[in-house]
Design a protein around this motif. Structure first.
Motif, mmCIF file in Angstrom:
data_model
loop_
_atom_site.group_PDB
_atom_site.id
_atom_site.type_symbol
_atom_site.label_atom_id
_atom_site.label_comp_id
_atom_site.label_asym_id
_atom_site.label_seq_id
_atom_site.Cartn_x
_atom_site.Cartn_y
_atom_site.Cartn_z
ATOM 1 N N ASP A 80 45.142 -25.741 11.228
ATOM 2 C CA ASP A 80 46.139 -26.022 12.251
ATOM 3 C C ASP A 80 46.705 -24.683 12.715
ATOM 4 O O ASP A 80 47.538 -24.073 12.029
ATOM 5 C CB ASP A 80 47.229 -26.910 11.625
ATOM 6 C CG ASP A 80 48.392 -27.193 12.562
ATOM 7 O OD1 ASP A 80 48.365 -26.733 13.720
ATOM 8 O OD2 ASP A 80 49.340 -27.872 12.117
ATOM 9 N N VAL A 115 47.535 -27.177 18.434
ATOM 10 C CA VAL A 115 48.504 -28.034 19.124
ATOM 11 C C VAL A 115 48.680 -27.639 20.586
ATOM 12 O O VAL A 115 49.189 -28.425 21.389
ATOM 13 C CB VAL A 115 49.876 -28.060 18.416
ATOM 14 C CG1 VAL A 115 49.757 -28.619 17.011
ATOM 15 C CG2 VAL A 115 50.549 -26.694 18.421
ATOM 16 N N TRP A 135 50.169 -30.594 25.425
ATOM 17 C CA TRP A 135 51.146 -29.527 25.127
ATOM 18 C C TRP A 135 51.687 -28.978 26.432
ATOM 19 O O TRP A 135 50.933 -28.719 27.362
ATOM 20 C CB TRP A 135 50.421 -28.444 24.348
ATOM 21 C CG TRP A 135 51.226 -27.336 23.762
ATOM 22 C CD1 TRP A 135 51.970 -27.368 22.617
ATOM 23 C CD2 TRP A 135 51.313 -25.975 24.231
ATOM 24 N NE1 TRP A 135 52.510 -26.126 22.342
ATOM 25 C CE2 TRP A 135 52.121 -25.256 23.326
ATOM 26 C CE3 TRP A 135 50.778 -25.300 25.328
ATOM 27 C CZ2 TRP A 135 52.427 -23.892 23.487
ATOM 28 C CZ3 TRP A 135 51.075 -23.947 25.495
ATOM 29 C CH2 TRP A 135 51.888 -23.267 24.584
ATOM 30 N N GLY A 139 49.892 -35.696 21.336
ATOM 31 C CA GLY A 139 51.010 -34.785 21.077
ATOM 32 C C GLY A 139 52.349 -35.473 20.898
ATOM 33 O O GLY A 139 53.357 -35.071 21.494
#
Length: 280
Positions: free
Chosen positions: A93, A114, A139, A185
């Motif tokens: 991540d 992300v 995002w 998200g």
């Protein structure tokens, strides 16, 4: 279930366990900050039913500031290497191409960004070169100011449209379409109503034609639901039953994977969802 090049094939929604190697995660910051503790945590999650483990060294909670590159590498790489050496399927991540590339070299088989490659212009080329699956999350900006970006006319339509645009850019950048995972998200530039609307309309996200990752674990919208109109939201670690409920919904609606901090209840939930789906 959808399959991805380079990853195992599961006959149900997969369970991605979270290991935060950070001192400041909203959920469990500091608990697994030491490498040995983090590796043990990952192995414990697998024992509880995790199919893969997502290792991150930078908090993306609302308002979080960024960690520097060298510190992120120091946190993440030994944990990825340790878990991969034990045969664990590891995701990294990160929003940094350097961390992604080093993590893949250490044994990670999935990059979970992300920002969907927006935070670092080198990310998409690095993932394309590594030939591993890539999570493209919806995002709109970094954690420090993302709350101000939670403005939508129709959140479902806009998230699907923005994800489609980002997917096209990632493919144009060299990542094979069959290696892309999408993530709406939840909690990123979204308020509780936005998150609930997205969970209620997961089928619309399938129109993008790619495996779907849902990361609802312990997030603020669950605290909002549990608190009701007047109450104070329970602490993050007290939202695991609510997380499992979303996991069951996501699995029933065909999600490829759910990302959670505590695995056991969700591992049960996705199996029940599969059994109910099979009985339709």
């Amino acid at each position: 279930m959808s399959t991805l090049n380079g990853l195992p094939e599961w006959d149900r929604c997969a369970v991605m366990g979270v290991v935060n190697v950070t001192p400041d995660s909203f959920s469990d910051g500091g608990r697994w900050f030491d490498t040995t503790a983090a590796v043990k945590r990952g192995l414990d999650l697998v024992a509880d039913g995790a199919d893969l483990v997502d290792v991150g060294g930078e908090s993306t909670r609302p308002g979080a500031s960024r960690v520097d590159e060298e510190e992120e590498l120091r946190r993440v790489i030994p944990v990825v290497r340790g878990l991969a050496a034990e045969g664990v399927t590891v995701s990294v991540d990160t929003m940094r191409a350097s961390v992604a590339a080093r993590a893949v070299a250490a044994g990670a088989t999935l990059v979970n960004d992300v920002s969907g490659g927006l935070a670092d212009p080198e990310m998409v080329p690095a993932v394309a070169a590594a030939e591993v699956p890539f999570v493209v999350m919806h995002w709109r900006g970094f954690s420090a100011d993302m709350a101000g970006r939670a403005v939508y006319g129709d959140v479902v339509t806009e998230v699907v449209s923005e994800l489609r645009t980002r997917m096209e850019a990632v493919v144009a950048g060299g990542i094979a379409p069959e290696r892309i995972v999408i993530d709406p998200g939840l909690g990123f530039a979204k308020d509780a109503g936005h998150d609930l609307a997205l969970v209620a309309h997961l089928r619309e996200l399938h129109a993008l034609g790619r495996p779907l990752l849902i990361a609802a674990s312990r997030k603020r919208f669950l605290g909002h639901v549990l608190a009701g109109d007047e109450g104070a939201p329970p602490r993050a670690r007290e939202r695991d039953a609510a997380t499992a409920a979303v996991s069951a919904i996501a699995a029933y609606e065909g999600a490829w994977a759910v990302r959670v901090h505590e695995v056991r209840a969700t591992a049960d939930a996705v199996r029940v969802a599969r059994a109910v789906g099979a009985a339709r």
